[in-house]
Design an enzyme around this catalytic site. Structure first.
Site, PDB file in Angstrom:
ATOM      1  N   ASP A  65     -22.053  50.151  42.301  1.00 36.92           N
ATOM      2  CA  ASP A  65     -20.881  50.128  43.191  1.00 36.92           C
ATOM      3  C   ASP A  65     -20.892  48.844  44.032  1.00 36.92           C
ATOM      4  OD1 ASP A  65     -18.512  50.751  44.408  1.00 36.92           O
ATOM      5  OD2 ASP A  65     -19.243  52.514  45.483  1.00 36.92           O
ATOM      6  N   ASN A 111     -18.233  54.123  50.863  1.00 40.00           N
ATOM      7  CA  ASN A 111     -17.550  55.336  50.435  1.00 40.00           C
ATOM      8  C   ASN A 111     -18.042  55.729  49.039  1.00 40.00           C
ATOM      9  OD1 ASN A 111     -15.839  57.451  50.132  1.00 40.00           O
ATOM     10  ND2 ASN A 111     -13.975  56.236  49.906  1.00 40.00           N
ATOM     11  N   HIS A 113     -20.431  50.284  37.246  1.00 34.26           N
ATOM     12  CA  HIS A 113     -19.586  50.330  38.444  1.00 34.26           C
ATOM     13  C   HIS A 113     -19.752  49.055  39.286  1.00 34.26           C
ATOM     14  CE1 HIS A 113     -17.840  53.322  41.586  1.00 34.26           C
ATOM     15  NE2 HIS A 113     -17.513  52.089  41.909  1.00 34.26           N
ATOM     16  N   LEU A 151     -15.598  43.248  40.838  1.00 32.36           N
ATOM     17  CA  LEU A 151     -15.654  41.783  40.720  1.00 32.36           C
ATOM     18  C   LEU A 151     -14.513  41.100  41.472  1.00 32.36           C
ATOM     19  CD1 LEU A 151     -16.797  41.243  37.007  1.00 32.36           C
ATOM     20  CD2 LEU A 151     -18.173  41.097  39.101  1.00 32.36           C
ATOM     21  N   ARG A 152     -13.544  41.911  41.940  1.00 32.98           N
ATOM     22  CA  ARG A 152     -12.480  41.441  42.850  1.00 32.98           C
ATOM     23  C   ARG A 152     -11.501  40.427  42.273  1.00 32.98           C
ATOM     24  NH1 ARG A 152     -13.403  45.781  45.588  1.00 32.98           N
ATOM     25  NH2 ARG A 152     -14.897  45.660  47.310  1.00 32.98           N
ATOM     26  N   HIS A 167     -20.790  57.531  41.759  1.00 34.63           N
ATOM     27  CA  HIS A 167     -21.577  57.573  43.010  1.00 34.63           C
ATOM     28  C   HIS A 167     -21.772  58.955  43.641  1.00 34.63           C
ATOM     29  CE1 HIS A 167     -17.448  57.233  44.352  1.00 34.63           C
ATOM     30  NE2 HIS A 167     -17.411  55.927  44.263  1.00 34.63           N
ATOM     31  N   ASP A 213     -11.213  54.281  40.704  1.00 35.16           N
ATOM     32  CA  ASP A 213     -12.233  54.172  41.751  1.00 35.16           C
ATOM     33  C   ASP A 213     -11.752  53.415  42.984  1.00 35.16           C
ATOM     34  OD1 ASP A 213     -14.980  54.521  42.784  1.00 35.16           O
ATOM     35  OD2 ASP A 213     -14.825  52.355  42.864  1.00 35.16           O
TER      36      ASP A 213
HETATM   37  O1  DOR Z   1     -17.544  51.779  49.248  1.00 37.31           O
HETATM   38  C1  DOR Z   1     -16.714  51.638  48.382  1.00 37.31           C
HETATM   39  N1  DOR Z   1     -16.147  50.447  48.124  1.00 37.31           N
HETATM   40  N2  DOR Z   1     -16.361  52.700  47.661  1.00 37.31           N
HETATM   41  C2  DOR Z   1     -15.340  52.664  46.806  1.00 37.31           C
HETATM   42  O2  DOR Z   1     -15.048  53.661  46.207  1.00 37.31           O
HETATM   43  C3  DOR Z   1     -14.573  51.413  46.602  1.00 37.31           C
HETATM   44  C4  DOR Z   1     -15.354  50.236  46.969  1.00 37.31           C
HETATM   45  C5  DOR Z   1     -14.528  49.009  47.131  1.00 37.31           C
HETATM   46  O3  DOR Z   1     -13.686  48.724  46.272  1.00 37.31           O
HETATM   47  O4  DOR Z   1     -14.746  48.259  48.094  1.00 37.31           O
HETATM   48 ZN    ZN Z   2     -15.754  54.843  44.439  1.00 37.04          ZN
END
Ligand code: DOR
Ligand code: ZN
Length: 436
Positions: free
Chosen positions: A305, A278, A58, A61-62, A232, A152
């Site tokens: 995450d 989250n 999880h 990498l954006r 998570h 996700d």
């Molecule tokens: O905290 C989080 N950030 N939870 C997620 O499910 C997505 C993630 C994000 O992409 O920034």
């Molecule tokens: Zn998530």
């Protein structure tokens, strides 16, 4: 490629230090060691623990879309420095990784960078909208060979779509990784629903929003005999549901993040959005239950995450801030602090939850392997006695949003090795080699 000699290392932290030769990307025999040891490149282990390289199910990498916060290259570097040899890049990019073109692009960029195996996760629904199944089969059959699908960031909340996704994934021998959050119960939610949120005047995110989806999906997965992975896990109740589902033979696996193993919603009193994530940080009782569930196998593995965010999306008022925190370089330290130092896991256990189980869940055959002759040399060296202090600005990520700023963490990655190639090396070792 020259052979690589790991001198004085302890597989799984057990027994006396041994020398380990790596040749042609695999762990070589004692015979090979006698023959080729002299002409190898040397890493002085000084008694370091050697484990199979970590696998992160999880990672955000954006890329494509938010290269101002992380790229496949910077994220790969962070992963290697964190001891990872494989990561799964989440699909909530811009554009979304919901088709073969994007997943193939992510995979090939990962190969080009070459610091860690980058496996793209495919979206479950088109555009993460939750309305129409994405072309899972095309992504699975593409060059990216996708075997993990997830929306996700968002929950696949429609039970019919979730059921169809499970059915398809079964025929593809893939797994659906669910971000379990019943959206009707988290409208406007800003923090764990409890005392702290009430006191601070923040809209609550109830545990039931997670638990109800996990229960529903376990029932669906059991019915269609498909594989479900729960992202998570953050509450005691979810661990209870998982225990129940596993006991009745459901093919369900689950992950916990390092931050949910150590931080609680007591952090919220500062209103610092670096703590916004989250699912949200929960209570000490949840933290204790999650540690226990990871130790006893109810939760299978640790996943970071890793969620980089731009300064303007974090350095703002709480309600406007994006959820998420960095995780790749701090994961091991948090696991050592919460699981090893507490006696809940030994180093074999760390190998299990950070490498072997995640590799199995994702169907990787060349990662999370035993440290034995002939096995691929995907390895991490850990100095269990070293400590280091987290400094967000020094981390390899483009972003600096770590909640562990200034914290002293135990256990340092001294080297990471991908198919016999060194992808990260801590200065300390280099210095030692030069000193000799
Ligand atoms: O905290 C989080 N950030 N939870 C997620 O499910 C997505 C993630 C994000 O992409 O920034
Ligand atoms: Zn998530």
């Amino acid at each position: 490629m020259k052979p690589l000699l790991l001198k004085g290392v302890r597989p799984y932290g057990e027994g006396e230090p041994i020398d380990l030769l790596i040749r042609d990307g695999v762990i070589a025999s004692q015979n090979d060691l006698a023959q080729h040891g002299d002409n190898a490149e040397i890493i002085e282990g000084n008694g370091a623990i050697v484990l199979p390289g970590f696998v992160d199910l999880h990672t955000h990498l954006r890329e494509p879309g938010r290269e101002d916060t992380e790229t496949i290259e910077t994220g790969s570097r962070a992963a290697a420095l964190g001891g990872y040899t494989a990561v799964f890049a989440m699909a909530n990019t811009d554009p979304v990784a919901d088709n073969a073109v994007i997943v193939e692009h992510v995979a090939s960029r990962g190969r080009e960078v070459g610091l860690v195996d980058v496996h793209p996760v495919g979206a479950v629904t088109v555009g993460l909208k939750g309305e129409k199944l994405a072309e899972l089969g095309t992504m699975a059959k593409s060059k990216a060979n996708v075997r993990v699908f997830s929306d996700d960031g968002l929950c696949v909340h429609d039970p019919l779509i979730m059921r169809r996704a499970l059915e398809y994934s079964k025929s593809l021998n893939a797994v659906i990784a669910q971000h379990a959050e019943e959206p009707r119960l988290t409208i406007g939610a800003q923090a764990h629903e409890g005392e702290n949120a009430s006191r601070l005047g923040l809209q609550g995110w109830p545990a039931a929003a997670e638990e109800s989806i996990v229960a529903r999906d376990c029932i669906l997965a059991k019915q269609v005999d498909a594989r479900l992975h729960v992202c998570h896990v953050s509450t005691t109740g979810t661990a209870d549901v998982l225990k129940w589902a596993k006991a009745r033979g459901t093919k369900v696996s689950a992950e916990v993040t390092p931050h949910h193993l150590i931080l609680t919603d007591d952090r919220l009193s500062t209103y610092d959005p670096v703590n916004k994530v989250n699912p949200p940080l929960r209570t000490q009782q949840d933290v204790d239950a999650l540690r226990q569930a990871l130790a006893d196998g109810t939760i299978d593995c640790v996943a970071t995450d890793h969620a980089p965010h731009a300064i303007q999306d974090k350095d703002c008022e709480w309600s406007a801030a994006r959820p998420g925190m960095l995780g790749l370089q701090t994961a091991l330290g948090i696991v050592v602090e919460t699981m090893v130092r507490t006696g809940l896991l030994d180093w074999r256990g760390v190998a299990r939850v950070m490498s072997e189980r995640p590799a199995e869940i994702a169907g990787l055959t060349d990662q999370g392997r035993p440290i034995e002759v002939g096995e691929p040399a995907n390895l991490v060296l850990v100095d269990p006695d070293a400590t280091w202090t987290v400094n967000g600005a020094e981390l390899a990520s483009v972003s600096g949003n770590t909640p562990f700023e200034g914290m002293e963490l135990p256990g340092a990655v001294t080297a990471t090795i991908l198919r016999g190639r060194v992808t990260a090396l801590r200065q300390m070792i280099v210095d030692r080699r030069i000193a000799e």
